[in-house]
Scaffold this active site. Structure first.
Site, PDB file in Angstrom:
ATOM      1  N   ILE A  36       0.971  -1.207  -0.163  1.00 31.08           N
ATOM      2  CA  ILE A  36      -0.042   0.042  -0.013  1.00 31.08           C
ATOM      3  C   ILE A  36       0.940   1.275  -0.028  1.00 31.08           C
ATOM      4  CG2 ILE A  36      -2.039  -0.712   0.999  1.00 31.08           C
ATOM      5  CD1 ILE A  36      -1.151  -0.005   3.762  1.00 31.08           C
ATOM      6  N   TYR A 143      -1.607  -9.950  17.825  1.00 31.34           N
ATOM      7  CA  TYR A 143      -1.012 -10.321  16.604  1.00 31.34           C
ATOM      8  C   TYR A 143      -0.758 -11.914  16.925  1.00 31.34           C
ATOM      9  CZ  TYR A 143       3.549 -11.084  14.512  1.00 31.34           C
ATOM     10  OH  TYR A 143       4.558 -11.338  13.470  1.00 31.34           O
TER      11      TYR A 143
HETATM   12  N1  SER Z   1       9.346  -9.490  15.627  1.00 30.78           N
HETATM   13  C1  SER Z   1       7.918  -9.811  15.835  1.00 30.78           C
HETATM   14  C2  SER Z   1       7.342  -8.804  16.745  1.00 30.78           C
HETATM   15  O1  SER Z   1       8.196  -8.553  17.681  1.00 30.78           O
HETATM   16  C3  SER Z   1       7.918 -11.210  16.403  1.00 30.78           C
HETATM   17  O2  SER Z   1       7.091 -12.113  15.338  1.00 30.78           O
HETATM   18  O3  SER Z   1       6.188  -8.467  16.829  1.00 30.78           O
END
Ligand code: SER
Length: 314
Positions: A36, A143
């Site tokens: 994007i 996440y």
């Molecule tokens: N490097 C990433 C994070 O700290 C881990 O997948 O979110």
């Protein structure tokens, strides 16, 4: 059949280096970079680029229509720290971006799909040391939740539709070419920049926080090796544990001092990223990746520090 590759999220920390590596292997015009955001000079001038938002199905469809990719790499995502600032957006982007690609890969009979997972799929009740491939997984960041759910979707599409989807659980990735994207492991990159510029760094993680990390060159090589591996060797269609080297801010600082003796490290209190780091593994058992497709890391802490310092100095 000649490979035609589409990389979504090409301008991020991983994409920047993966596109360059793939263009070397498959030819510049056969690797389409998509993001994007406006691409940097190297990506734009070494091959095709398209503006794409992975949440816009029509745009995505036209990309599949136009290029008929044989391989698709989906890297667009919100990481652990930025995800916590906007949980609903992180869920939407990380989850619906993936489902859009998995569906289009079925429709257009894409030969292979790559999607990265993360050590963030583990949580406070997962074993901390040498965390096994299969264990309790109770991620507590949006996440991590999205990555764990995404892993389940990848395996589901493989079992149900026979989609050749492959994935790696990346540790913290250390690199100098592009800026990191808002993760909990980013301190291990900022520390090198500040050590060279200011001789001092205030770490947002405390001295003894040990996390799994890897130098980007290893991660890119491993990713391409997994994608090149014979499908018969790949038994895991959720995501492979993947390890390089584990260290703490204190150990990393000591390594940096071998090159910059006057470097000082201080610690910032009460950063929300500390809680995230405390919920993640200290080290990872990646024996499935080693046994099944021959994974072997090349960069230890010493080499990683030398590469970072020498390249950032330039
Ligand atoms: N490097 C990433 C994070 O700290 C881990 O997948 O979110």
């Amino acid at each position: 059949m000649a490979e035609k590759i589409v990389v979504l999220g090409s301008n991020g920390q991983i994409g920047t280096e993966l596109v360059t590596a793939l263009r070397k292997v498959y030819g510049e015009s056969n690797v389409v970079a998509c993001d994007i955001r406006r691409p940097d000079y190297d990506i734009k001038n070494s091959g095709p680029f398209e503006f794409v938002n992975v949440l816009e199905k029509d745009t995505l469809n036209s990309i599949f229509q136009k290029y008929k990719p044989t391989h698709v790499y989906l890297l667009a995502a919100l990481l652990s720290a930025t995800g916590e600032q906007n949980p609903k957006l992180a869920w939407d982007l990380n989850m619906n971006g993936l489902l859009n690609i998995l569906d289009l890969a079925i429709t257009y009979q894409t030969a292979k799909v790559y999607w990265p997972s993360s050590i963030a799929v583990f949580g406070p009740n997962s074993p901390k040391d040498n965390t096994p491939q299969f264990c309790v997984m109770d991620p507590n960041t949006v996440y991590g939740i999205s990555k764990l759910a995404g892993e389940r979707w990848c395996e589901y599409y493989h079992q149900k539709y026979n989609l050749d989807v492959r994935s790696i659980r990346y540790p913290g990735l250390i690199s100098w070419k592009a800026a990191p994207g808002g993760g909990t492991t980013d301190y291990a990159i900022h520390i090198f920049h500040d050590a060279l510029k200011k001789g001092t760094y205030a770490s947002f993680l405390n001295a003894a926080t040990e996390l799994p990390m890897m130098y980007m060159d290893d991660a890119i090589r491993g990713t391409i090796e997994l994608m090149d591996a014979d499908a018969s060797k790949i038994t895991i269609r959720s995501s492979y544990n993947f390890a390089g080297v584990s260290f703490t801010p204190e150990i990393l600082a000591a390594e940096i001092r071998k090159h910059i003796p006057e470097f000082t490290l201080t610690y910032a209190e009460n950063d929300p990223r500390q809680n995230i780091a405390d919920s993640w593994p200290r080290s990872i058992d990646d024996s499935y990746a080693m046994k099944e497709w021959g994974w072997k890391p090349e960069f230890n802490l010493e080499r990683l520090a030398i590469e970072m310092i020498n390249n950032l100095k330039k």
